[in-house]
Design a protein around this motif. Structure first.
Motif, PDB file in Angstrom:
ATOM      1  N   SER A   2       0.550   6.526  -6.874  1.00 32.66           N
ATOM      2  CA  SER A   2      -0.554   7.109  -7.340  1.00 32.66           C
ATOM      3  C   SER A   2      -0.242   8.511  -7.131  1.00 32.66           C
ATOM      4  O   SER A   2      -0.894   9.285  -7.794  1.00 32.66           O
ATOM      5  CB  SER A   2      -1.627   6.743  -6.154  1.00 32.66           C
ATOM      6  OG  SER A   2      -3.010   7.578  -6.312  1.00 32.66           O
ATOM      7  N   GLU A   3       0.562   9.154  -6.063  1.00 36.03           N
ATOM      8  CA  GLU A   3       0.818  10.442  -5.860  1.00 36.03           C
ATOM      9  C   GLU A   3       1.655  10.858  -6.911  1.00 36.03           C
ATOM     10  O   GLU A   3       1.632  12.076  -7.311  1.00 36.03           O
ATOM     11  CB  GLU A   3       1.536  10.394  -4.377  1.00 36.03           C
ATOM     12  CG  GLU A   3       0.815  10.417  -3.339  1.00 36.03           C
ATOM     13  CD  GLU A   3       1.248  10.329  -1.865  1.00 36.03           C
ATOM     14  OE1 GLU A   3       2.415  10.154  -2.031  1.00 36.03           O
ATOM     15  OE2 GLU A   3       0.773  10.147  -0.892  1.00 36.03           O
TER      16      GLU A   3
ATOM     17  N   ARG B  79       0.762   3.654  -2.984  1.00 31.25           N
ATOM     18  CA  ARG B  79       0.361   5.416  -2.663  1.00 31.25           C
ATOM     19  C   ARG B  79       1.581   6.184  -3.366  1.00 31.25           C
ATOM     20  O   ARG B  79       1.193   7.276  -3.983  1.00 31.25           O
ATOM     21  CB  ARG B  79       0.484   5.395  -1.224  1.00 31.25           C
ATOM     22  CG  ARG B  79      -0.402   6.544  -0.957  1.00 31.25           C
ATOM     23  CD  ARG B  79      -0.677   6.966   0.800  1.00 31.25           C
ATOM     24  NE  ARG B  79      -0.160   5.807   1.860  1.00 31.25           N
ATOM     25  CZ  ARG B  79      -0.652   4.793   2.063  1.00 31.25           C
ATOM     26  NH1 ARG B  79      -2.018   4.430   1.630  1.00 31.25           N
ATOM     27  NH2 ARG B  79       0.146   3.925   2.687  1.00 31.25           N
ATOM     28  N   LYS B  80       2.846   5.747  -3.367  1.00 30.32           N
ATOM     29  CA  LYS B  80       3.836   6.380  -3.938  1.00 30.32           C
ATOM     30  C   LYS B  80       3.534   6.856  -5.538  1.00 30.32           C
ATOM     31  O   LYS B  80       3.728   7.714  -6.050  1.00 30.32           O
ATOM     32  CB  LYS B  80       5.245   5.870  -3.728  1.00 30.32           C
ATOM     33  CG  LYS B  80       5.755   6.001  -2.430  1.00 30.32           C
ATOM     34  CD  LYS B  80       7.228   5.493  -2.448  1.00 30.32           C
ATOM     35  CE  LYS B  80       7.653   5.521  -0.832  1.00 30.32           C
ATOM     36  NZ  LYS B  80       8.948   4.760  -0.889  1.00 30.32           N
TER      37      LYS B  80
ATOM     38  N   GLN C 160       0.813  -1.183  -0.029  1.00 28.80           N
ATOM     39  CA  GLN C 160      -0.102   0.056  -0.223  1.00 28.80           C
ATOM     40  C   GLN C 160       0.915   1.271   0.030  1.00 28.80           C
ATOM     41  O   GLN C 160       0.504   2.160  -0.723  1.00 28.80           O
ATOM     42  CB  GLN C 160      -0.883   0.028   1.135  1.00 28.80           C
ATOM     43  CG  GLN C 160      -2.170  -1.035   1.284  1.00 28.80           C
ATOM     44  CD  GLN C 160      -2.937  -0.605  -0.146  1.00 28.80           C
ATOM     45  OE1 GLN C 160      -2.663  -1.378  -1.078  1.00 28.80           O
ATOM     46  NE2 GLN C 160      -3.732   0.352   0.218  1.00 28.80           N
ATOM     47  N   VAL C 161       1.894   1.226   0.630  1.00 26.55           N
ATOM     48  CA  VAL C 161       2.915   2.344   0.744  1.00 26.55           C
ATOM     49  C   VAL C 161       3.428   2.604  -0.687  1.00 26.55           C
ATOM     50  O   VAL C 161       3.619   3.640  -1.267  1.00 26.55           O
ATOM     51  CB  VAL C 161       4.190   2.134   1.774  1.00 26.55           C
ATOM     52  CG1 VAL C 161       5.175   3.131   1.454  1.00 26.55           C
ATOM     53  CG2 VAL C 161       3.427   2.156   3.208  1.00 26.55           C
TER      54      VAL C 161
END
Length: 110
Positions: free
Chosen positions: A100-101, A97-98, A93-94
């Protein structure tokens, strides 16, 4: 557990559109419901066939696989064309998220 691999969904989308030249950098939530035997979010197990032509390095990696605990992968934002791997869903998930950001900062909607 289901494979749930975004590249299989991307392949299914390109197959549906009959356009393998289109660039898809972001899989949208609605894409996960595409009706295709290649959609590993809807179908258990491996797709019915390959989604790309593997190069020699990929074949070598399978034949000489490393021992590790990784079960998740995500596109790397630090080393383009490569992936980062994770052994836990939380670590994945980390990584996700990176990515996606990074896509958001690039203004990439698709």
């Amino acid at each position: 557990m289901p494979l749930q691999a975004d590249p299989t969904v991307i392949y299914a989308l390109k197959l549906k559109d009959n356009d393998f030249n289109q660039v898809i950098k972001r899989v949208l939530y609605n894409d996960l419901f595409i009706d295709s035997p290649y959609n590993t979010y809807k179908n258990i197990g491996l797709p019915p066939g390959p989604i790309a032509m593997p190069d020699v390095d990929a074949i070598d990696a399978v034949l000489n696989a490393e021992k590790h605990d990784y079960i998740y992968f995500c596109a790397s934002v630090e080393k383009f064309g490569y992936h980062v791997f994770a052994a836990t869903y939380e670590a994945h998930q980390v990584n996700a998220r990176k990515y996606s950001e990074w896509l958001n900062k690039q203004g990439t909607n698709r």
